[in-house]
Design an enzyme around this catalytic site. Structure first.
Site, short mmCIF file in Angstrom:
data_model
loop_
_atom_site.label_atom_id
_atom_site.label_comp_id
_atom_site.label_asym_id
_atom_site.label_seq_id
_atom_site.Cartn_x
_atom_site.Cartn_y
_atom_site.Cartn_z
CD GLU A 60 -5.49 -5.79 8.16
OE1 GLU A 60 -4.65 -4.89 8.03
OE2 GLU A 60 -6.09 -6.30 7.19
CD1 TRP A 82 -1.95 -4.03 10.57
CD2 TRP A 82 -1.68 -1.83 10.49
NE1 TRP A 82 -3.01 -3.52 9.86
CE2 TRP A 82 -2.87 -2.16 9.81
CE3 TRP A 82 -1.31 -0.48 10.58
CZ2 TRP A 82 -3.68 -1.21 9.21
CZ3 TRP A 82 -2.13 0.47 9.99
CH2 TRP A 82 -3.29 0.11 9.31
CE1 TYR A 146 -8.78 2.13 7.26
CE2 TYR A 146 -6.77 0.88 7.67
CZ TYR A 146 -7.51 1.73 6.87
OH TYR A 146 -7.00 2.17 5.68
CB CYS A 198 -5.67 2.90 1.99
SG CYS A 198 -3.93 3.35 2.01
NE ARG A 218 -5.73 7.68 1.70
CZ ARG A 218 -4.44 7.54 1.41
NH1 ARG A 218 -3.99 7.84 0.20
NH2 ARG A 218 -3.58 7.10 2.32
CG ASP A 221 0.28 -2.46 -3.48
OD1 ASP A 221 0.26 -3.06 -4.57
OD2 ASP A 221 1.18 -2.61 -2.64
#
EC number: 2.1.1.45
Length: 316
Positions: A60, A82, A146, A198, A218, A221
């Protein structure tokens, strides 16, 4: 142990978290404003209290670093993190004529019969992305995620900015700059994004020949996401330090809303019952220096001895 700040965060949310309804209708216990610090000179902060798949973290991050936004690269490395975002675009299109996939995330968790159909359709979708160039270009691309934001930020003038590439050059030429920042949060894009970033912003800091990185996240999990986030940004710190000829300093992880989903409470309690083991170490290819040229075989994890993985449902 190196992962203790994470375990302390989890325990704090269990003990002090406020119950909140959330976007996924699952419910969370959360706190607002928390910071963890990891000294990267003492090891690599991949959790040992449960097995975390480092291969997925590597692929990733490399996907981000390459500026890639198409899930084909991830699928080629057996990474399905994803998939759902691309699949959603496909099943909502006029070209999709398969079984009804409305609200597939929730339905697949509650209805075993539907889950079997969903997984079959997802497998077909992944196969087409892997082998059909035109289909992959149309439905495998996630757009403003991203990789795009870090490497090709779209400006109002119609050009792009390679934020990460520019920051690496600044670290080499002006290491004490207070502007060593990469942002993924664009207010203009947020209303139309499937999932606003996030990990909103990170900043590098150089001192005494060591490179540190601070991430502002922000939304976090704690059980499923944060272990990946810690390792991913620790790896990014190592890679940038490697290219810039610096040692690693700290990874500092700052949170806005840090939460445990209601259906993860038993799992995190099981994890907290385990005694952490020594952290693994990271080995980077010494013959490569440009991090944008790195591939999977150039990044190795040594002496990783975790407890077994703990499964938990993903909130979607």
């Amino acid at each position: 142990m190196l992962e203790q700040p994470y375990l302390d965060l989890a325990k704090k949310v269990l003990d002090e978290g406020h119950f909140k309804p959330d976007r996924t209708h699952t419910g969370t216990y959360s706190i607002f404003g928390h910071q963890m610090r990891f000294d990267l000179s003492k090891g690599f902060p991949l959790l040992t209290t449960k097995k975390v798949p480092f291969g997925l973290i590597k692929s990733e991050l490399l996907w981000f670093l390459h500026g890639d936004t198409n899930i084909r690269f991830l699928l080629q490395h057996r990474n399905h993190i994803w998939d759902e975002w691309a699949f959603e675009k496909w099943v909502k299109s006029d070209e999709y004529h398969g079984p009804d996939m409305t609200d597939f995330g929730h339905r697949s968790q509650k209805d075993p019969e539907f889950a079997a159909v969903y997984h079959e359709e997802m497998a077909k979708f992944d196969d087409r992305v892997l082998h059909d160039d035109a289909f992959a270009a149309k439905y495998g691309d996630l757009g403003l995620v991203y990789g795009s934001q870090w490497r090709a930020w779209h400006t109002s003038k119609g050009d792009t900015i390679d934020q990460l590439g520019d920051v690496i050059e600044q670290i080499k030429t002006h290491p004490y700059s207070r502007r060593l920042i990469v942002s993924a949060w664009n207010p203009e894009d947020v209303p139309t994004m499937a999932l606003p970033p996030c990990h909103t912003l990170y900043q590098f800091y150089v001192n005494d020949g060591k490179l540190s990185l601070q991430l502002y996240q922000r939304s976090a999990d704690i059980f499923l996401g944060v272990p990946f986030n810690i390792a991913s940004y620790a790896l990014l710190t190592h890679l940038v330090a490697h290219e810039c000829g610096l040692e690693v300093g700290e990874f500092i992880h700052t949170f806005g809303d840090a939460h445990l989903y209601v259906n993860h409470l038993d799992q995190i309690k099981e994890q907290l019952s385990r005694t952490p083991r020594p952290a693994p170490t990271l080995q980077l290819n010494p013959d490569k220096h440009d991090i944008f040229d790195f591939d999977m075989k150039d990044i190795k994890l040594l002496n990783y001895d975790p407890y077994p993985a703990i499964k938990a449902p993903v909130a979607v």
